[in-house]
Scaffold this motif. Structure first.
Motif, PDB file in Angstrom:
ATOM      1  N   ARG A 266       0.829  -1.196   0.000  1.00 10.00           N
ATOM      2  CA  ARG A 266       0.000   0.000   0.000  1.00 10.00           C
ATOM      3  C   ARG A 266       0.875   1.262   0.000  1.00 10.00           C
ATOM      4  O   ARG A 266       0.589   2.242  -0.682  1.00 10.00           O
ATOM      5  CB  ARG A 266      -0.890  -0.024   1.246  1.00 10.00           C
ATOM      6  N   LEU A 267       1.957   1.206   0.787  1.00 12.08           N
ATOM      7  CA  LEU A 267       2.882   2.331   0.849  1.00 12.08           C
ATOM      8  C   LEU A 267       3.526   2.577  -0.498  1.00 12.08           C
ATOM      9  O   LEU A 267       3.620   3.703  -0.979  1.00 12.08           O
ATOM     10  CB  LEU A 267       4.005   2.033   1.848  1.00 12.08           C
ATOM     11  N   THR A 268       3.996   1.499  -1.101  1.00 12.15           N
ATOM     12  CA  THR A 268       4.711   1.613  -2.368  1.00 12.15           C
ATOM     13  C   THR A 268       3.828   2.285  -3.414  1.00 12.15           C
ATOM     14  O   THR A 268       4.259   3.193  -4.124  1.00 12.15           O
ATOM     15  CB  THR A 268       5.143   0.214  -2.857  1.00 12.15           C
ATOM     16  N   ALA A 269       2.574   1.836  -3.474  1.00 10.34           N
ATOM     17  CA  ALA A 269       1.667   2.412  -4.463  1.00 10.34           C
ATOM     18  C   ALA A 269       1.431   3.893  -4.169  1.00 10.34           C
ATOM     19  O   ALA A 269       1.473   4.737  -5.065  1.00 10.34           O
ATOM     20  CB  ALA A 269       0.347   1.652  -4.441  1.00 10.34           C
ATOM     21  N   ALA A 270       1.222   4.196  -2.885  1.00 15.22           N
ATOM     22  CA  ALA A 270       0.885   5.567  -2.518  1.00 15.22           C
ATOM     23  C   ALA A 270       2.051   6.511  -2.775  1.00 15.22           C
ATOM     24  O   ALA A 270       1.867   7.663  -3.160  1.00 15.22           O
ATOM     25  CB  ALA A 270       0.480   5.623  -1.047  1.00 15.22           C
ATOM     26  N   LEU A 271       3.258   6.011  -2.542  1.00 12.17           N
ATOM     27  CA  LEU A 271       4.401   6.912  -2.583  1.00 12.17           C
ATOM     28  C   LEU A 271       5.088   6.947  -3.945  1.00 12.17           C
ATOM     29  O   LEU A 271       6.124   7.571  -4.105  1.00 12.17           O
ATOM     30  CB  LEU A 271       5.397   6.533  -1.488  1.00 12.17           C
ATOM     31  N   LYS A 272       4.479   6.281  -4.920  1.00  6.12           N
ATOM     32  CA  LYS A 272       5.054   6.256  -6.261  1.00  6.12           C
ATOM     33  C   LYS A 272       5.274   7.676  -6.790  1.00  6.12           C
ATOM     34  O   LYS A 272       6.284   7.968  -7.423  1.00  6.12           O
ATOM     35  CB  LYS A 272       4.097   5.488  -7.181  1.00  6.12           C
ATOM     36  N   ASP A 273       4.329   8.556  -6.485  1.00  2.00           N
ATOM     37  CA  ASP A 273       4.431   9.935  -6.958  1.00  2.00           C
ATOM     38  C   ASP A 273       5.646  10.659  -6.398  1.00  2.00           C
ATOM     39  O   ASP A 273       6.086  11.657  -6.949  1.00  2.00           O
ATOM     40  CB  ASP A 273       3.198  10.740  -6.533  1.00  2.00           C
ATOM     41  N   LEU A 274       6.130  10.190  -5.244  1.00  5.89           N
ATOM     42  CA  LEU A 274       7.250  10.878  -4.610  1.00  5.89           C
ATOM     43  C   LEU A 274       8.585  10.341  -5.103  1.00  5.89           C
ATOM     44  O   LEU A 274       9.640  10.796  -4.702  1.00  5.89           O
ATOM     45  CB  LEU A 274       7.178  10.708  -3.091  1.00  5.89           C
ATOM     46  N   ASP A 275       8.536   9.335  -5.954  1.00  9.28           N
ATOM     47  CA  ASP A 275       9.752   8.694  -6.418  1.00  9.28           C
ATOM     48  C   ASP A 275      10.379   9.548  -7.523  1.00  9.28           C
ATOM     49  O   ASP A 275       9.741   9.842  -8.520  1.00  9.28           O
ATOM     50  CB  ASP A 275       9.380   7.308  -6.946  1.00  9.28           C
TER      51      ASP A 275
END
Lengths: 336, 336
Positions: A266-275
């Motif tokens: 869930r974190l990975t998906a949510a934070l994709k934009d911050l990558d």
């Protein structure tokens, strides 16, 4: 040949980008031919075999021999002069000779800057290029410059960054009449260090959509109380500190949240934009041509996105827009 | 009287702190008596009634009349001189007159700095105080200074910040031989702007546990490859930009994660460590006495923690340690 995961990540990213670009686009891979050919062979017979290549063939890839490589630890100025056959120098020379339209590297940033200045040259009136980085925010992404090329800046240089950033936001991010904020420690014009206060006054008369000072908190928000922000101007010391700080905050928070039991997927998906890899490379603005800096830790995806930035820079004629913008100012200066 | 949620949050925080402090500690509430008495009455007959007061009575609270209040928008220097009966000025004067040991405010930071300099005075050799802020990290909290009091700093001033920060880390955070890093854009001594490069050389000979340059990414990590970091030194422009940036990143990420469906309760618990209110106030280091700056948006909990910092500063004799540290250096200078 440069970058922590080169040449595999670089070659794989180039192949990925070809599947998304129109068929008239081709890519030159510059480096040790035998090494690159081995990577290409592995990729075409492995993860890039069959369907996944989406019809991309070797005819869209040219391998250009460059026997030397500049290391991440090489001193930039020295390396560029002592390694004239490095992939960095050879790759940029292709562009100066009209054999390519843009250059992307995940190698030594200082060397890329030095080589770009020497080989591509700078637009008139500029002493150094600026690195423009995209910061993900709660709203639209924001361009922050300079993020590391210039540490001691004059007020005039900050105004130049504003001009360069505005063209970038318009041509690459598609922003109409981009809003430019000056990074400071309060929104009032009298807040800031002496250079920033002087730059504030100059920016008010610069003919840009200058929205005044913005603060540290406005950057992750993507807006201040005067509206959305497209471009944030700061010297390369502050910009580099904030950029590296930002890159480290997301992993830190992911660590805290994982320990608290939030599911990693869930974190990975949510934070994709911050990558950062989602936002491609950082153009070296001010050089006559296109030189895109990709993060040293670039994944194939980051390389692919950096190539995308290069394509948009070439197709929007960003370089010419920058040249015209700077000339217009020089002209005004003479008339005054 | 100062702060976005004053006087309620300030009075409530003071009462909370008394329940945790030893019974010999008392608190002076400085401001408009009638307003404060009303708050006290409401709290003692409401949320602070009965058990929740844990035996704290009015005998540990003194109300000191100060009819004026400095607003958040007042110009600091002007306000301090034109409002001699403001809660800020009266509260600090109590300390100068030996009637209190420490001062905490959530009011106008610039005014608190100006009033502290005028009323408490600075240690010899200092031109301005520094604001020391605690940054939560993946490891232990780190002291960052200056975080906004000084925008154009000399290399000598950065060295003074290092000395002030080291005493703070030792006395308030209990760090033994605190490690001091200089915020820059690369770990090599030759990286940075001209002031930082000069400060690097001075810090190597300053007799501190100087661990060299640290980068933006090392701050949220709480460590660099030379070990854990206790103190980060930077000028007040960079420090303030990074502090405000940091404060805005957590809410931004919470927003992203909530939209991704992560349960809010889980987030709140996990991110408690990143909440500035958990880490109390920021001391104004360099003044002769104890002046703690609390965030303008301080909750009762933040006020309580700021009072805790004031108590630790008083009981550890931080002010004297700072004075001795600065004197020793001045003495060395004379001997050399």
């Amino acid at each position: 040949m440069g970058g922590d995961f080169a040449p595999r990540a670089t070659v794989a990213g180039a192949l990925q980008s070809l599947t998304e670009l129109e068929s008239r686009h081709t890519i030159q891979l510059v480096g040790q031919t035998s090494v690159i050919e081995r990577e290409l062979h592995d990729l075409f017979s492995g993860e890039f075999a069959g369907q996944s290549s989406r019809g991309v063939g070797r005819d869209r890839i040219e391998v250009v021999e460059a026997p030397e490589a500049i290391d991440m630890t090489d001193k930039p100025g020295v390396a560029v002069r002592s390694k004239p056959n490095s992939s960095m120098v050879v790759g940029l020379r292709l562009q100066a000779e009209g054999k390519s339209d843009g250059f992307v590297s995940a190698g030594n940033t200082g060397a890329q800057m030095a080589a770009s200045m020497i080989i591509l040259k700078l637009h008139e009136g500029l002493k150094r290029p600026a690195i423009a980085t995209i910061f993900p925010t709660s709203r639209q992404p924001v361009v922050v410059l300079d993020s590391g090329a210039n540490v001691d800046c004059s007020a005039d240089e900050l105004v130049q960054f504003a001009r360069l950033g505005a063209v970038y936001a318009e041509d690459i991010l598609g922003r109409d009449n981009p809003s430019v904020g000056l990074l400071s420690i309060g929104e009032e014009p009298e807040k800031g260090n002496s250079v920033v206060k002087e730059a504030h006054e100059l920016l008010r008369a610069a003919g840009l959509n200058f929205i005044g000072n913005v603060e540290g908190r406005d950057v992750p928000a993507g807006q201040c109380d005067r509206g959305p922000i497209d471009v944030v101007v700061c010297d390369g010391f502050v910009g580099n500190v904030v950029l590296k700080f930002y890159e480290a905050v997301a992993p830190m928070m992911v660590g805290i949240l994982k320990r608290a039991g939030v599911e990693p997927q869930r974190l990975t998906a949510a934070l994709k934009d911050l990558d950062y890899s989602e936002h491609g490379g950082a153009p070296l603005l001010g050089v006559r041509g296109v030189s895109i800096i990709s993060h040293g830790k670039s994944s194939p995806r980051a390389i692919k996105n950096a190539i995308g930035v290069a394509v948009r820079a070439v197709e929007s004629h960003m370089d010419e827009h920058i040249g015209r913008g700077l000339q217009a100012v020089a002209g005004e200066g003479e008339a005054a």
